[in-house]
Design an enzyme around this catalytic site. Structure first.
Site, mmCIF file in Angstrom:
data_model
loop_
_atom_site.group_PDB
_atom_site.id
_atom_site.type_symbol
_atom_site.label_atom_id
_atom_site.label_comp_id
_atom_site.label_asym_id
_atom_site.label_seq_id
_atom_site.Cartn_x
_atom_site.Cartn_y
_atom_site.Cartn_z
ATOM 1 N N ARG A 1 27.908 189.809 -7.587
ATOM 2 C CA ARG A 1 26.775 188.909 -6.860
ATOM 3 C C ARG A 1 25.767 189.715 -6.409
ATOM 4 N NH1 ARG A 1 30.141 186.196 -2.002
ATOM 5 N NH2 ARG A 1 28.953 187.765 -0.888
ATOM 6 N N ARG B 1 33.403 185.803 12.378
ATOM 7 C CA ARG B 1 33.575 187.313 11.918
ATOM 8 C C ARG B 1 33.498 188.159 12.856
ATOM 9 N NH1 ARG B 1 31.586 185.943 6.362
ATOM 10 N NH2 ARG B 1 31.638 187.761 5.261
ATOM 11 N N ARG C 1 29.025 196.297 4.612
ATOM 12 C CA ARG C 1 29.889 195.318 4.695
ATOM 13 C C ARG C 1 31.211 195.555 5.325
ATOM 14 N NH1 ARG C 1 28.173 192.449 -0.507
ATOM 15 N NH2 ARG C 1 29.957 191.016 -0.140
ATOM 16 N N LYS D 1 39.163 185.642 -0.578
ATOM 17 C CA LYS D 1 39.109 184.276 0.442
ATOM 18 C C LYS D 1 38.881 183.149 -0.002
ATOM 19 C CE LYS D 1 36.824 185.860 4.116
ATOM 20 N NZ LYS D 1 36.519 187.272 3.592
ATOM 21 N N ARG E 1 32.629 191.112 -9.459
ATOM 22 C CA ARG E 1 32.026 189.819 -9.582
ATOM 23 C C ARG E 1 30.583 190.037 -9.564
ATOM 24 N NH1 ARG E 1 33.260 188.065 -3.246
ATOM 25 N NH2 ARG E 1 31.743 189.565 -2.263
HETATM 26 P P1 ADP Z 1 32.100 188.194 1.725
HETATM 27 O O1 ADP Z 1 33.213 187.409 1.572
HETATM 28 O O2 ADP Z 1 31.838 189.046 0.343
HETATM 29 O O3 ADP Z 1 31.878 189.074 2.740
HETATM 30 P P2 ADP Z 1 30.377 185.919 2.071
HETATM 31 O O4 ADP Z 1 30.059 184.908 1.164
HETATM 32 O O5 ADP Z 1 31.531 185.412 3.189
HETATM 33 O O6 ADP Z 1 31.044 187.304 1.310
HETATM 34 O O7 ADP Z 1 29.532 186.157 2.927
HETATM 35 C C1 ADP Z 1 28.211 186.723 2.692
HETATM 36 C C2 ADP Z 1 27.175 187.194 3.634
HETATM 37 O O8 ADP Z 1 26.742 186.158 4.505
HETATM 38 C C3 ADP Z 1 27.669 188.427 4.668
HETATM 39 O O9 ADP Z 1 27.757 189.661 4.101
HETATM 40 C C4 ADP Z 1 26.811 188.068 5.947
HETATM 41 O O10 ADP Z 1 25.550 188.539 5.837
HETATM 42 C C5 ADP Z 1 26.578 186.641 5.801
HETATM 43 N N1 ADP Z 1 27.766 185.827 6.835
HETATM 44 C C6 ADP Z 1 28.672 185.092 6.299
HETATM 45 N N2 ADP Z 1 29.411 184.673 7.331
HETATM 46 C C7 ADP Z 1 28.790 185.098 8.448
HETATM 47 C C8 ADP Z 1 29.172 184.988 9.935
HETATM 48 N N3 ADP Z 1 30.223 184.306 10.273
HETATM 49 N N4 ADP Z 1 28.295 185.547 10.788
HETATM 50 C C9 ADP Z 1 27.159 186.339 10.453
HETATM 51 N N5 ADP Z 1 26.866 186.472 9.104
HETATM 52 C C10 ADP Z 1 27.658 185.717 8.196
#
Ligand code: ADP
Length: 181
Positions: A129, A88, A140, A13, A127
């Site tokens: 991270r 989410r 996740r 994404k 990746r």
């Molecule tokens: P990925 O696409 O790999 O899940 P992100 O960078 O989108 O990675 O998100 C990393 C982390 O940030 C998530 O695992 C979560 O802990 C937190 N996070 C991101 N967006 C949200 C959200 N909308 N609500 C709650 N936690 C979030």
């Protein structure tokens, strides 16, 4: 254009969002990036978010929603945005619906990047991270299945599904075509 990007963690994404943001001329708003910036700056919000992120859990919705609401109120997001990582959960989607209704605007579409679990696990491990170890990846994916996947139903009237296992260029081309661009 006002778009939400959906898909499991590791669906690509963020990569697609950067390209789409440039081509569509709207800001890319990534909750993951906003959290990581706050963690890097050592803000109170960053400190609060870090333990959840490191465990692969969702940051509490009140914290996340407040951050998104503030970001959406900035000037550059007035005429459009790409939301990546929010909503989410159905609860977050309802909050977003409220923010948009209050602003008198609507979502033009919800782009759902469809990728198999095998592919996303490989991509995340590649990746590397900080929050990409096998344990958090498993958590996740479970959170995605239970909390995020129901959004496909919530947004059934505006979902645009893009098969997302090809190259970055192929996926971008498919997305632009599906958006009529
Ligand atoms: P990925 O696409 O790999 O899940 P992100 O960078 O989108 O990675 O998100 C990393 C982390 O940030 C998530 O695992 C979560 O802990 C937190 N996070 C991101 N967006 C949200 C959200 N909308 N609500 C709650 N936690 C979030």
């Amino acid at each position: 254009m006002r778009l939400v990007l959906l898909g499991p963690p590791g669906a690509g994404k963020g990569t697609q969002a950067v390209i789409l943001s440039e081509k569509l001329g709207v800001p890319h708003i990534s909750t993951g990036d906003l959290f990581r910036a706050n963690i890097g700056d050592g803000t109170p919000l960053g400190l609060e978010a870090k333990s959840y992120i490191d465990a692969g859990k969702l940051v509490p919705t009140d914290v996340t929603a407040r951050m998104v609401k503030e970001r959406l109120a900035e000037d550059d997001a007035r005429d459009g945005f790409l939301l990546d990582g929010f909503p989410r959960t159905v609860e977050q989607a309802e909050i977003l619906d409220g923010i948009l209704t209050e602003a008198g605007v609507v979502l033009d579409g919800v782009v759902n990047f469809q990728v198999s679990e095998d592919v996303v696990v490989d991509r995340m491990l590649a990746r590397g991270r900080a929050d990409d170890n096998e344990e958090t990846i498993r958590t996740r994916l479970q959170v995605y299945r239970n909390e995020t996947a129901p959004l496909i139903e919530h947004y059934a009237d505006r979902i645009i599904t893009i098969p997302a296992e090809g190259t970055v260029e192929e996926i971008n081309a498919a997305t632009m075509a599906a958006l009529g661009k």
